[in-house]
Design an enzyme around this catalytic site. Structure first.
Site, PDB file in Angstrom:
ATOM      1  N   GLU A   1     -36.547-105.505  76.864  1.00 55.64           N
ATOM      2  CA  GLU A   1     -36.586-105.143  75.441  1.00 55.64           C
ATOM      3  C   GLU A   1     -35.172-105.150  74.857  1.00 55.64           C
ATOM      4  O   GLU A   1     -34.942-105.632  73.753  1.00 55.64           O
ATOM      5  CB  GLU A   1     -37.214-103.758  75.268  1.00 55.64           C
ATOM      6  CG  GLU A   1     -37.406-103.376  73.804  1.00 55.64           C
ATOM      7  CD  GLU A   1     -38.076-102.028  73.612  1.00 55.64           C
ATOM      8  OE1 GLU A   1     -38.105-101.227  74.557  1.00 55.64           O
ATOM      9  OE2 GLU A   1     -38.541-101.769  72.490  1.00 55.64           O
TER      10      GLU A   1
ATOM     11  N   SER B   1     -42.179 -93.249  73.585  1.00 52.66           N
ATOM     12  CA  SER B   1     -41.509 -92.114  72.929  1.00 52.66           C
ATOM     13  C   SER B   1     -42.502 -91.037  72.512  1.00 52.66           C
ATOM     14  O   SER B   1     -43.668 -91.315  72.212  1.00 52.66           O
ATOM     15  CB  SER B   1     -40.762 -92.595  71.685  1.00 52.66           C
ATOM     16  OG  SER B   1     -39.888 -93.637  72.016  1.00 52.66           O
TER      17      SER B   1
ATOM     18  N   GLU C   1     -25.741 -94.867  70.834  1.00 49.76           N
ATOM     19  CA  GLU C   1     -24.872 -93.975  71.618  1.00 49.76           C
ATOM     20  C   GLU C   1     -25.310 -93.973  73.077  1.00 49.76           C
ATOM     21  O   GLU C   1     -24.478 -93.899  73.988  1.00 49.76           O
ATOM     22  CB  GLU C   1     -24.927 -92.545  71.054  1.00 49.76           C
ATOM     23  CG  GLU C   1     -24.335 -92.400  69.657  1.00 49.76           C
ATOM     24  CD  GLU C   1     -25.201 -93.003  68.562  1.00 49.76           C
ATOM     25  OE1 GLU C   1     -26.416 -93.206  68.782  1.00 49.76           O
ATOM     26  OE2 GLU C   1     -24.663 -93.323  67.481  1.00 49.76           O
TER      27      GLU C   1
ATOM     28  N   GLN D   1     -46.585-100.126  72.304  1.00 54.30           N
ATOM     29  CA  GLN D   1     -45.802 -99.500  73.375  1.00 54.30           C
ATOM     30  C   GLN D   1     -45.723 -97.988  73.135  1.00 54.30           C
ATOM     31  O   GLN D   1     -45.075 -97.538  72.192  1.00 54.30           O
ATOM     32  CB  GLN D   1     -44.386-100.088  73.365  1.00 54.30           C
ATOM     33  CG  GLN D   1     -43.440 -99.457  74.362  1.00 54.30           C
ATOM     34  CD  GLN D   1     -41.996 -99.912  74.137  1.00 54.30           C
ATOM     35  OE1 GLN D   1     -41.695-100.525  73.111  1.00 54.30           O
ATOM     36  NE2 GLN D   1     -41.118 -99.611  75.066  1.00 54.30           N
ATOM     37  N   GLY D   2     -46.372 -97.216  73.985  1.00 52.09           N
ATOM     38  CA  GLY D   2     -46.392 -95.757  73.818  1.00 52.09           C
ATOM     39  C   GLY D   2     -45.501 -95.071  74.836  1.00 52.09           C
ATOM     40  O   GLY D   2     -45.997 -94.543  75.844  1.00 52.09           O
TER      41      GLY D   2
HETATM   42  C1  LIG Z   1     -38.726 -98.139  63.670  1.00 50.52           C
HETATM   43  C2  LIG Z   1     -38.875 -97.608  65.059  1.00 50.52           C
HETATM   44  C3  LIG Z   1     -39.763 -98.214  65.923  1.00 50.52           C
HETATM   45  C4  LIG Z   1     -39.938 -97.697  67.210  1.00 50.52           C
HETATM   46  N1  LIG Z   1     -40.884 -98.269  68.032  1.00 50.52           N
HETATM   47  C5  LIG Z   1     -41.180 -97.688  69.218  1.00 50.52           C
HETATM   48  C6  LIG Z   1     -42.275 -98.143  70.005  1.00 50.52           C
HETATM   49  O1  LIG Z   1     -42.967 -99.115  69.648  1.00 50.52           O
HETATM   50  N2  LIG Z   1     -42.578 -97.485  71.145  1.00 50.52           N
HETATM   51  C7  LIG Z   1     -41.839 -96.416  71.584  1.00 50.52           C
HETATM   52  O2  LIG Z   1     -42.153 -95.888  72.643  1.00 50.52           O
HETATM   53  N3  LIG Z   1     -40.790 -95.958  70.858  1.00 50.52           N
HETATM   54  C8  LIG Z   1     -40.445 -96.563  69.689  1.00 50.52           C
HETATM   55  N4  LIG Z   1     -39.409 -96.082  68.921  1.00 50.52           N
HETATM   56  C9  LIG Z   1     -38.695 -94.896  69.386  1.00 50.52           C
HETATM   57  C10 LIG Z   1     -37.273 -95.165  69.831  1.00 50.52           C
HETATM   58  O3  LIG Z   1     -37.251 -95.759  71.096  1.00 50.52           O
HETATM   59  C11 LIG Z   1     -36.556 -93.799  69.806  1.00 50.52           C
HETATM   60  O4  LIG Z   1     -36.462 -93.416  68.443  1.00 50.52           O
HETATM   61  C12 LIG Z   1     -35.182 -93.885  70.420  1.00 50.52           C
HETATM   62  O5  LIG Z   1     -35.261 -94.053  71.814  1.00 50.52           O
HETATM   63  C13 LIG Z   1     -34.356 -92.608  70.118  1.00 50.52           C
HETATM   64  O6  LIG Z   1     -35.068 -91.462  70.456  1.00 50.52           O
HETATM   65  P1  LIG Z   1     -35.274 -90.259  69.412  1.00 50.52           P
HETATM   66  O7  LIG Z   1     -35.782 -90.815  68.136  1.00 50.52           O
HETATM   67  O8  LIG Z   1     -36.075 -89.207  70.092  1.00 50.52           O
HETATM   68  O9  LIG Z   1     -33.818 -89.706  69.115  1.00 50.52           O
HETATM   69  P2  LIG Z   1     -32.955 -88.768  70.055  1.00 50.52           P
HETATM   70  O10 LIG Z   1     -33.085 -89.210  71.461  1.00 50.52           O
HETATM   71  O11 LIG Z   1     -33.273 -87.360  69.728  1.00 50.52           O
HETATM   72  O12 LIG Z   1     -31.498 -89.106  69.551  1.00 50.52           O
HETATM   73  C14 LIG Z   1     -30.983 -88.590  68.310  1.00 50.52           C
HETATM   74  C15 LIG Z   1     -29.509 -88.996  68.238  1.00 50.52           C
HETATM   75  O13 LIG Z   1     -28.791 -88.424  69.335  1.00 50.52           O
HETATM   76  C16 LIG Z   1     -28.118 -89.442  70.075  1.00 50.52           C
HETATM   77  N5  LIG Z   1     -28.176 -89.122  71.503  1.00 50.52           N
HETATM   78  C17 LIG Z   1     -29.279 -88.813  72.239  1.00 50.52           C
HETATM   79  N6  LIG Z   1     -28.948 -88.591  73.526  1.00 50.52           N
HETATM   80  C18 LIG Z   1     -27.601 -88.802  73.617  1.00 50.52           C
HETATM   81  C19 LIG Z   1     -26.669 -88.755  74.687  1.00 50.52           C
HETATM   82  N7  LIG Z   1     -27.068 -88.466  75.925  1.00 50.52           N
HETATM   83  N8  LIG Z   1     -25.360 -89.016  74.417  1.00 50.52           N
HETATM   84  C20 LIG Z   1     -24.956 -89.335  73.153  1.00 50.52           C
HETATM   85  N9  LIG Z   1     -25.787 -89.369  72.088  1.00 50.52           N
HETATM   86  C21 LIG Z   1     -27.104 -89.134  72.318  1.00 50.52           C
HETATM   87  C22 LIG Z   1     -28.894 -90.719  69.794  1.00 50.52           C
HETATM   88  O14 LIG Z   1     -28.088 -91.880  69.946  1.00 50.52           O
HETATM   89  C23 LIG Z   1     -29.307 -90.531  68.331  1.00 50.52           C
HETATM   90  O15 LIG Z   1     -28.240 -90.882  67.494  1.00 50.52           O
HETATM   91  C24 LIG Z   1     -39.183 -96.586  67.648  1.00 50.52           C
HETATM   92  C25 LIG Z   1     -38.259 -96.000  66.764  1.00 50.52           C
HETATM   93  C26 LIG Z   1     -38.102 -96.480  65.494  1.00 50.52           C
HETATM   94  C27 LIG Z   1     -37.136 -95.801  64.565  1.00 50.52           C
END
Ligand SMILES: Cc1cc2nc3c(=O)[nH]c(=O)nc-3n(C[C@H](O)[C@H](O)[C@H](O)COP(=O)(O)OP(=O)(O)OC[C@H]3O[C@@H](n4cnc5c(N)ncnc54)[C@H](O)[C@@H]3O)c2cc1C
Length: 400
Positions: free
Chosen positions: A245, A130, A387, A127-128
Site C-alpha cells: 500500500e 483502522s 510522522e 480494507q477494515g
Molecule cells: C481519507 C482516509 C481514508 C482512509 N482509508 C482507510 C481504509 O480504507 N482502511 C483503513 O483501515 N484505514 C483507512 N484510513 C485510516 C488511516 O490509515 C489512519 O487515519 C492513519 O493510519 C492514522 O491513524 P489515526 O487517524 O488514528 O491518527 P493517529 O494515529 O491518532 O495520529 C494522529 C497524529 O499523530 C501522529 N502520530 C501518531 N503516532 C505517532 C508516533 N508514534 N510518532 C510521531 N507522531 C505520531 C500521526 O502522524 C498523526 O499526525 C483512512 C484515513 C483517511 C483520512
C-alpha cells in the site's frame, strides 16, 4: 542506475498505447480526467472487465494466479500510460491489497473463490484495519473475533473503511486472542458486508464527497474458512499488505498525469493577457515540481527493480510514501492556483456535466481540481501517517 528502454520495451509501450486508443471510451476517460473521488463505480467496473479480457487487470500478480509476467519496468510503463490516457483508477483494495495477500497466504479454496471476481471487477473490497483509537498504533485494535463452532463471531467498530458503502466484501484485521504482545493475537478475516450485524455509515468528506465510512460489527457470524492463514498470523499479512500500500500510495503515475493537467490548464488560462504558461514565476514552480516528479519516478523504479541500496526496502517504501504524497499535494495546489477562483466551482454529481457559464476549461479540467486538492489533504495520513513513516525510516535506515 541506468534507465534505457530497450526496443522490446518501446514496442511494449506502443502496444499499451494502441490498446488504450482502441479500447478506452473517451467519455469514460473524461470522467476520470476531471478527478472525482471516489471515481464512478460503473466506469471502474467496466474498465476492469475490458482489461481483464486482455489479461491485464492485475499485472503484478504471480502469473499462475492471473498476473502478466511483465517486468517491473513494463508494469511501470503500463500504469504510466493508463494514467496519461486517463483510464479510470481500478479498485485497488481488491487488486493491490487483498489479491496479493491471497496469492501469498491464502488457501487454494480461498484463491479459487475470490481471485477470479477480483480480477474481473465483479466484487468490490474494503480494507477494515483502522478503528477509533487504533490508526498509527494498529496493533492496539479492539475488534474481536471469537470462534463459536464453525463460525467466528465478530464484534467491534472500524473507522475510515474507504468505499465500504460500495463494497461487497471487506478484509478485516481482528483480535482472535489476548496476547502479551498485542500484534501476536491478530488475524485477517474476509467478511461479506451483507452479513447480518454489519452496519455501514458513510463519512462526509471535506471535498463534499463521501468516499469513506464507519463499519459497525455487531456479533457478525463469519464462516471459519474465511480466516487467512493460521489464527494469530494476521500481523505478518498486514505488514505485507501495508508495504504494498505504501509503495503504491507514492502514486508517481498520478503525479505525471497531474503535471500534464497543470500544463494544459496553464496553456489556456490567461494572466495579464498572456497564457499563464508564459509567466516566469509560474513556470519556475512548475519546473521545480517536474524535477521532483522525475526524481520520484527514478526512486520508484529503483525499488521496483530491486536496485542495490544501502537501506532496507521497508525504509525506501516509507520514503516513497512521504515524497509521493507531498508531491501530490503540491501538484494539486498548483493546479487549483492556476485555475484561480474558478477552481471553487466544483462538479455536482447530481447536476451532471452541464456548463452554464461557458468556462473554456470546464469540459476537460475545471470540475475535479478543487475536489482533488481537498481530498489529497488526506494522502499524508492514509496508508500510514507521515510522522510514522519518518519513525520507520529513522529506525530501519539509521538504526535510531
Ligand atoms: C481519507 C482516509 C481514508 C482512509 N482509508 C482507510 C481504509 O480504507 N482502511 C483503513 O483501515 N484505514 C483507512 N484510513 C485510516 C488511516 O490509515 C489512519 O487515519 C492513519 O493510519 C492514522 O491513524 P489515526 O487517524 O488514528 O491518527 P493517529 O494515529 O491518532 O495520529 C494522529 C497524529 O499523530 C501522529 N502520530 C501518531 N503516532 C505517532 C508516533 N508514534 N510518532 C510521531 N507522531 C505520531 C500521526 O502522524 C498523526 O499526525 C483512512 C484515513 C483517511 C483520512
Amino acid at each position: 542506475m541506468q534507465l534505457h528502454l530497450t526496443p522490446a520495451d518501446e514496442a511494449f509501450r506502443q502496444e499499451v498505447r494502441d490498446f488504450l486508443r482502441d479500447h478506452l471510451p473517451p467519455a469514460m476517460a473524461r470522467r476520470s480526467r476531471i478527478g472525482m473521488h471516489p471515481p464512478h463505480q460503473d466506469d471502474r467496473t467496466a474498465w476492469n472487465r475490458i482489461l481483464n479480457a486482455r489479461g491485464w487487470a492485475a499485472p503484478a500478480w504471480p502469473r499462475e494466479h492471473g498476473g502478466t509476467g511483465w517486468t517491473p519496468l513494463q508494469q511501470h510503463l503500463f500504469e504510466t500510460e493508463c494514467r496519461l490516457a486517463h483510464a479510470p483508477e481500478l479498485r485497488w483494495q481488491g487488486l493491490k491489497l487483498i489479491g496479493p495477500v491471497l496469492c501469498a497466504f491464502g488457501t487454494d479454496a480461498q484463491r479459487a473463490r475470490h481471485l477470479p471476481p477480483i480480477l474481473n471487477g465483479d466484487i468490490g473490497w474494503a480494507q477494515g484495519f483502522s478503528e477509533p483509537g487504533a490508526g498509527s498504533d494498529l496493533a492496539s485494535l479492539k475488534t474481536t473475533a471469537v470462534l463459536n463452532g464453525d463460525h467466528w463471531v465478530v464484534t467491534g467498530q472500524k473507522l475510515w473503511t474507504t468505499e465500504a458503502q460500495y463494497s461487497d466484501w471487506g478484509f478485516f484485521l481482528v483480535r482472535t486472542a489476548q496476547t502479551e504482545k498485542p500484534h501476536q493475537g491478530l488475524s485477517m478475516l474476509m467478511l461479506d458486508l451483507r452479513s447480518a450485524g454489519v452496519t455501514v455509515r458513510t463519512i462526509p468528506m471535506i471535498n463534499g464527497d463521501q468516499s469513506t465510512a464507519e463499519v459497525f460489527l455487531d456479533g457478525v457470524r463469519v464462516p471459519r474458512e474465511n480466516l487467512i492463514g493460521e489464527p494469530g498470523s494476521g500481523w505478518a499479512q498486514a505488514r505485507f499488505l501495508l508495504g504494498n500500500e505504501r509503495t503504491s500510495s507514492a502514486d508517481v503515475h498520478k503525479a505525471m498525469a497531474d503535471l500534464a493537467r497543470i500544463r494544459a490548464i496553464a496553456s489556456i488560462e490567461q494572466r495579464g493577457g498572456r497564457p499563464l504558461i508564459e509567466d516566469p514565476a509560474f513556470v519556475r514552480r512548475l519546473a521545480a515540481l517536474e524535477i521532483e516528479v522525475q526524481a520520484l519516478e527514478w526512486s520508484v523504479l529503483r525499488v521496483l527493480t530491486q536496485a542495490p541500496s544501502e537501506h532496507p526496502v521497508g525504509a525506501c517504501a516509507s520514503v516513497l510514501k512521504i515524497r509521493g504524497s507531498e508531491l501530490q499535494q503540491g501538484l494539486s495546489e498548483l493546479a487549483a492556483e492556476a485555475l484561480g477562483p474558478r477552481s471553487l466551482r466544483v462538479y455536482d454529481r447530481a447536476a451532471g456535466f452541464a456548463d452554464p457559464d461557458g468556462d473554456p476549461l470546464w469540459h476537460d479540467q475545471t470540475p475535479g481540481v478543487r475536489v482533488d486538492q481537498l481530498y489529497l489533504r488526506a494522502v499524508t495520513i492514509f496508508g500510514g501517517a507521515r510522522e510514522v513513516q519518518k519513525n520507520i525510516i529513522a529506525k530501519l535506515a539509521f538504526g535510531l
